[in-house]
Design a protein around this motif. Sequence first.
Motif, short mmCIF file in Angstrom:
data_model
loop_
_atom_site.label_atom_id
_atom_site.label_comp_id
_atom_site.label_asym_id
_atom_site.label_seq_id
_atom_site.Cartn_x
_atom_site.Cartn_y
_atom_site.Cartn_z
N GLU A 125 15.48 -18.81 32.02
CA GLU A 125 15.31 -18.60 33.46
C GLU A 125 16.55 -17.92 34.03
OE1 GLU A 125 13.41 -18.08 36.55
OE2 GLU A 125 12.42 -18.86 34.77
N ASP A 126 17.71 -18.41 33.62
CA ASP A 126 18.97 -17.87 34.10
C ASP A 126 19.17 -16.43 33.64
OD1 ASP A 126 21.31 -18.90 35.58
OD2 ASP A 126 22.38 -18.19 33.79
N GLN A 127 18.80 -16.17 32.39
CA GLN A 127 18.91 -14.81 31.87
C GLN A 127 18.04 -13.86 32.69
OE1 GLN A 127 20.66 -13.65 28.74
NE2 GLN A 127 21.75 -15.38 29.59
N ARG A 128 16.85 -14.32 33.02
CA ARG A 128 15.94 -13.49 33.81
C ARG A 128 16.55 -13.16 35.16
NH1 ARG A 128 9.85 -15.28 34.28
NH2 ARG A 128 9.85 -13.36 35.46
N GLN A 129 17.14 -14.18 35.79
CA GLN A 129 17.75 -13.97 37.11
C GLN A 129 18.82 -12.90 37.04
OE1 GLN A 129 16.57 -15.23 39.69
NE2 GLN A 129 15.36 -16.96 38.98
N HIS A 130 19.69 -13.03 36.02
CA HIS A 130 20.79 -12.08 35.92
C HIS A 130 20.29 -10.67 35.63
CE1 HIS A 130 23.55 -15.61 35.47
NE2 HIS A 130 24.26 -14.80 36.22
N LEU A 131 19.30 -10.56 34.78
CA LEU A 131 18.78 -9.23 34.46
C LEU A 131 18.06 -8.62 35.66
CD1 LEU A 131 17.63 -9.93 30.81
CD2 LEU A 131 19.28 -8.20 31.51
N LYS A 132 17.35 -9.48 36.39
CA LYS A 132 16.65 -9.00 37.59
C LYS A 132 17.66 -8.49 38.62
CE LYS A 132 12.27 -11.51 37.89
NZ LYS A 132 11.60 -10.45 37.15
N LEU A 133 18.75 -9.23 38.75
CA LEU A 133 19.79 -8.83 39.69
C LEU A 133 20.38 -7.48 39.31
CD1 LEU A 133 21.62 -9.67 42.09
CD2 LEU A 133 23.21 -10.58 40.41
N ALA A 134 20.68 -7.33 38.02
CA ALA A 134 21.25 -6.06 37.54
C ALA A 134 20.27 -4.92 37.80
CB ALA A 134 21.58 -6.17 36.05
N VAL A 135 18.99 -5.17 37.53
CA VAL A 135 17.98 -4.14 37.75
C VAL A 135 17.91 -3.76 39.23
CG1 VAL A 135 15.48 -3.74 37.78
CG2 VAL A 135 16.58 -4.62 35.72
N ALA A 136 17.95 -4.77 40.11
CA ALA A 136 17.88 -4.50 41.55
C ALA A 136 19.07 -3.66 42.00
CB ALA A 136 17.84 -5.82 42.32
N GLN A 137 20.25 -3.99 41.48
CA GLN A 137 21.44 -3.22 41.86
C GLN A 137 21.34 -1.78 41.36
OE1 GLN A 137 24.26 -5.87 40.10
NE2 GLN A 137 24.93 -6.70 42.07
N LEU A 138 20.83 -1.65 40.13
CA LEU A 138 20.71 -0.30 39.57
C LEU A 138 19.67 0.51 40.34
CD1 LEU A 138 20.94 -0.94 35.74
CD2 LEU A 138 22.61 0.21 37.18
N GLN A 139 18.63 -0.17 40.82
CA GLN A 139 17.60 0.54 41.58
C GLN A 139 18.19 1.12 42.86
OE1 GLN A 139 14.64 -2.47 41.51
NE2 GLN A 139 13.37 -1.38 40.01
N ALA A 140 19.08 0.34 43.49
CA ALA A 140 19.74 0.83 44.70
C ALA A 140 20.58 2.06 44.37
CB ALA A 140 20.61 -0.27 45.30
#
Lengths: 172, 342
Positions: A125-140
């Motif tokens: 779950e934690d890994q998903r959160q971190h990867l999602k966060l990184a993806v969101a930042q990269l999308q910006a």
Amino acid sequence: MLKLIGAALLLFAGTMAGFAQSLALARRPRQIRELIQALQRLETEIAYGMTPLAEALASAGRPLSEPVARIFRGAADRLLGPGQLTAEACWQQAVEESWAGTALREAEREVLRQLAYSLGVSDREDQRQHLKLAVAQLQAEETEAAEQNRRFGSMWKSLGVLAGALLVVLMY
Amino acid sequence: MLESITAVLPPPLRSALTRLPAQTAALVEEVRIREGRPLEIYLAEDSSFVTPTGVLTSSAEAAYRPTRDDCRILLDLLTEHSVYTREEELKKGYLAMAGGHRVGLAGRAVVEQGKVKLLRDIAGFNLRIAREWKGAAEAILPYLLEEGGAGVHSTLLLSPPQQGKTTVIRDLARLLSSGGGPAGVSRRLAPLKVAVVDERSEIAACVRGVPTFDVGPRTDVLDGCPKAEGMMMMIRSLSPHVLIADEIGRPEDAEAVLEAAHAGIRVVLTAHAGSLEDAKRRPVLRRLLEDGAFARTLLLRRTRGAPTAAAIYGRDGRRLDPAGAASPAGMSGAAGGGGARC
């Protein structure tokens, strides 16, 4: 005669420099998109496949084109190597090693650097959160990079030609 | 044996432990790593602290104190950089290592709906070193054999932690599945089909399903499987004569053991308990003991490093060995006589 050749070379160099700049601008959003795709694939591998990190990184990076693929491959190779390195060190080293070949900027590097601290060290779950966060930042970053490319891409091309022409004019 | 675990240690710990004298290293049973507290090793039952240069000391001040980074790197290396693949084990508070070693963990528990979901901030590691000891169960085997040597009694082995239960049960699997009986045992044992449910990968230390410890030629191992479910699976599909499992204690384990008993399969199990009375206070064991699921209950004790039977009880809880007799030779006669009714 010699002057004429010099002028032609100057014009050519200016044009090429402009094209190179514009190409780098165009490559950045494409490479960010590739990073995003790879991280999303990594998320699937980790959260649903429970694939060990080295294998997950290798398979996430496989469909990518160079030089982004090298980051993932480099990290996977280091994880499997005999060096007794942590996942964090492996990822950081791979990013450093491959960075020069990419068109990516400091903002993306920071996202990847932050990701290193959490890679593999927590539950799914934690890994998903971190990867999602990184993806969101990269999308910006990607939106911003695409915008820059749209605005300055053609500008750099003309700027290169014009700068070359200016130097030629000054020379004569 | 210590070499197999130093590979996963962060550099400061590795350098301290690889500098231990060879004789000491050969005897290490546990390495205890606690963040910010002295590095400790257990040689049999003696505790010592270890300095950064690998010298044993009794002074906590001189000992190396593992840092937060050490613990972080250790967890990373223990899980092959993939903590998320070991969630089930983390929930139960341990990690199995290649080679049958086990790492007990302490940290902060994340609780969800009253159940432990995960351990976080792991700051305590107990590296238990597994050692294969062929012959560890030879002294005990005679008490477990049925009259005529046709088979083995259903047996419960009791002992507090670290008295060699797993070592004994591993060797029992090897002896029962090899048959013939060890030197000094007069009755010949027919080779038996042995099924081992190895929930924590400690008994057989399987790597990709193949045991790395010698558990005998007629032994099937179900690796990493919950005991109750694994026992039922093996009863149904592998037609074992003897079913072996470590550390029973959950209610569903009792169901599976009784199922096996009704199917005519012998079970050899271990459980944590200091005495038969202790065992009877644990609901699951009490139920099994009252139902007469075990023809033999052995209390294991380590004497001079070797696991021996400190007391042997029959199905009715009556003691079969003359109290206090500790020599295997003296007891084998008693076991033979006392076992007539089982």
